[in-house]
Design an enzyme around this catalytic site. Structure first.
Site, mmCIF file in Angstrom:
data_model
loop_
_atom_site.group_PDB
_atom_site.id
_atom_site.type_symbol
_atom_site.label_atom_id
_atom_site.label_comp_id
_atom_site.label_asym_id
_atom_site.label_seq_id
_atom_site.Cartn_x
_atom_site.Cartn_y
_atom_site.Cartn_z
ATOM 1 C CG ASP A 175 -1.877 -1.193 1.216
ATOM 2 O OD1 ASP A 175 -2.239 -1.650 0.129
ATOM 3 O OD2 ASP A 175 -2.222 -1.670 2.321
ATOM 4 C CD GLN A 195 0.833 -8.845 -2.640
ATOM 5 O OE1 GLN A 195 1.495 -9.495 -3.415
ATOM 6 N NE2 GLN A 195 -0.417 -8.533 -2.875
ATOM 7 C CE LYS A 227 2.229 -2.369 -4.368
ATOM 8 N NZ LYS A 227 2.032 -1.999 -2.962
ATOM 9 N N GLY A 229 -4.529 -4.196 -3.845
ATOM 10 C CA GLY A 229 -5.529 -3.162 -4.120
ATOM 11 C C GLY A 229 -4.749 -1.916 -4.490
ATOM 12 C CG HIS A 230 -1.997 -1.927 -7.017
ATOM 13 N ND1 HIS A 230 -1.087 -2.485 -7.878
ATOM 14 C CD2 HIS A 230 -1.726 -2.480 -5.806
ATOM 15 C CE1 HIS A 230 -0.311 -3.335 -7.214
ATOM 16 N NE2 HIS A 230 -0.684 -3.349 -5.958
#
Ligand code: GDP
Ligand code: IMO
Ligand code: MG
Length: 429
Positions: free
Chosen positions: A13, A223, A16, A40-41
């Site tokens: 988080d 990650q 990215k 989750g980007h």
């Protein structure tokens, strides 16, 4: 732009999605190499926010080809939902996306196993995202995984039956959980056949042709290095290698085809899920410090995928130095600088202390890491607003001093500075 690996170098988080999205117009291909829907980007453009789990963060750009590599684990249902969400927003996903034939499929029994194992672990749980990631990578390594290409294989039925027999024995007899039905699995396989198989491709071949033609590639990690299964805070990690080296195996390219490694990290630290976090100040379990709370609130620190509150703490220079080494990071992208606005002082962890000894690197033993005391340097904070700044001269001197100290401590230049969630909130150095 050259061929660059962009990875998170803390506990995930780091921003990215934002960084990859803003770099994407300068490259021809964006390729994901590991992880799956645990990621989750977040991409922000004006008042439009897009959260991606599998699809590379270049998808919003017309001329950027997006690739999902063999090193990833794909949940067909979740990926189809993600594609439909983008299609509804007018993004022609099938024209821009290819999926490696060799990627592993997350099937309903992987999610059931993930959930049941966490329940069985009780207090010692990892705090996984519950997306079936660990069980899917286990199947891959145990050589019983189902890959995208296997959807056309004539022994698929037999292999699914064998997997279900084994998994349901584990679920029912050992974990005391509900079994998974063949119908649930078949439904997922049918969906994958209908919607994903048409996008299956020989990704290494595409990449070789593009590289030969002089195109530039951005390799997007998921990650962060501290969640890497080898180099992270084992066993409180994810089940894949998240480091830069994994980009090669996870896509099928060689080391000569990478020019730079961009290490993305926040100007402070967050972690979601269990496990040691030396500079932690604030969490939902009762640890409550005003500076940590400031980061959590101002940084809106809630998981993009799970909505879970993130634990927050000061920038850990020992962690980032470790990540610079194991990834060969050539430049740092520091994000969420604006979140530190308004703090009277900011701290930077430069070493750890354990049993009276000074440690300059991250101990391999998780229990030792949980016992270290951070050695801090304290710098003056700033009251000015840096939100949305696009040049260094818009930053107060104290913010610039923090960046300089981060570069010295981590032995790596800062090449990008993010000052807000929007694609436009960036300083290139
Ligand atoms: P990722 O998993 O590394 O892509 O990061 P996430 O998207 O899970 O979490 C990063 C969060 O911070 C998202 O909500 C972003 O919109 C937001 N974000 C990214 N960069 C910045 C920044 O520089 N400042 C602020 N305030 N928010 C940012
Ligand atoms: P992005 O790509 C933050 C964490 C989970 C848990 C551990 C194992 O958005 O940075 P898993 O479901 O992978 O078996 O969970 O890893 N984790 C993440 N934390 N960001 C992520 O992805 C994460 N993906 C997994 O919280 O601690
Ligand atoms: Mg995320």
């Amino acid at each position: 732009m050259t061929n660059t690996i962009a990875i998170g170098i803390q506990w995930g988080d780091e921003g990215k999605g934002k960084i990859v999205d803003l770099l994407a117009p300068d490259v021809d291909v964006v390729a994901r190499f590991q992880g799956g829907p645990n990621a989750g980007h977040t991409l922000v453009l004006g008042d439009k926010k897009t959260v991606l789990n599998h699809i590379p963060s270049g998808i919003l750009h017309e001329d950027t080809l997006c690739l999902i590599g063999n090193g990833t684990v794909v949940d067909p249902k979740r990926l189809v939902e993600e594609m439909d969400m983008l299609l509804a927003a007018g993004i022609p996903v099938p024209e821009r996306l290819k999926i490696a034939e060799r990627c592993q499929l997350i099937l309903p029994y992987h999610r059931s196993l993930d959930a049941a194992r966490e329940v069985a672990k009780g207090k010692g749980k990892i705090g996984t995202t519950g997306k079936g990631i660990g069980p899917c990578y286990e199947d891959k390594t145990a050589r019983r995984g189902i890959r995208l290409v296997d959807l056309t294989s004539d022994d698929l039925d037999e292999r699914i039956d064998a997997n279900l027999e084994y998994v349901n024995f584990m679920l029912v007899e050992y974990l005391k959980a509900a079994p998974v039905s063949r119908a649930e699995v078949d439904e997922m396989l049918d969906l994958a056949r209908e919607r994903l198989l048409p996008l299956a491709a020989d990704v290494p071949l595409i990449l070789q042709r593009r590289i030969k033609a002089g195109d530039s590639i951005l390799y997007e990690g998921a990650q962060g290095s501290m969640l890497d299964v080898d180099h992270g805070t084992y066993p409180f990690v994810t089940s894949s290698n998240t480091v830069a080296g994994a980009a090669l195996a996870g896509l099928g390219v060689g080391p000569g085809q990478v020019d730079a490694v961009l290490g993305i990290c926040k100007a402070y630290t967050t972690r979601v899920g269990a496990g040691p976090f030396p500079t932690e100040l604030y969490n939902a379990e009762g640890m409550d410090c005003p500076s940590g709370k400031h980061m959590a609130e101002k940084g809106n620190e809630f998981g993009s995928t799970t909505g879970r509150p993130r634990r927050t703490g000061w920038f850990d220079g020992v962690v980032v130095q470790h990540a610079v080494r194991i990834n060969g990071v050539t430049g740092l992208a520091i994000t969420k600088m604006d979140v530190l606005d308004g703090l009277e002082e900011v701290k930077l962890c430069v070493a750890y202390e354990l049993d009276g000894q000074r440690l300059e690197s991250v101990p391999a033993c998780c229990k030792q890491l949980a016992a270290v005391k951070p050695v801090y340097e304290t710098l003056p904070g700033w009251s000015e607003n840096t939100f949305g700044a696009t040049s260094m001269d818009q930053l107060p001197a104290n913010a610039r001093a923090l960046l300089k100290r981060i570069e010295e401590v981590c032995d790596c230049p800062v090449t990008m500075l993010s000052t807000g969630p929007d694609r436009k909130h960036i300083i290139h150095l």
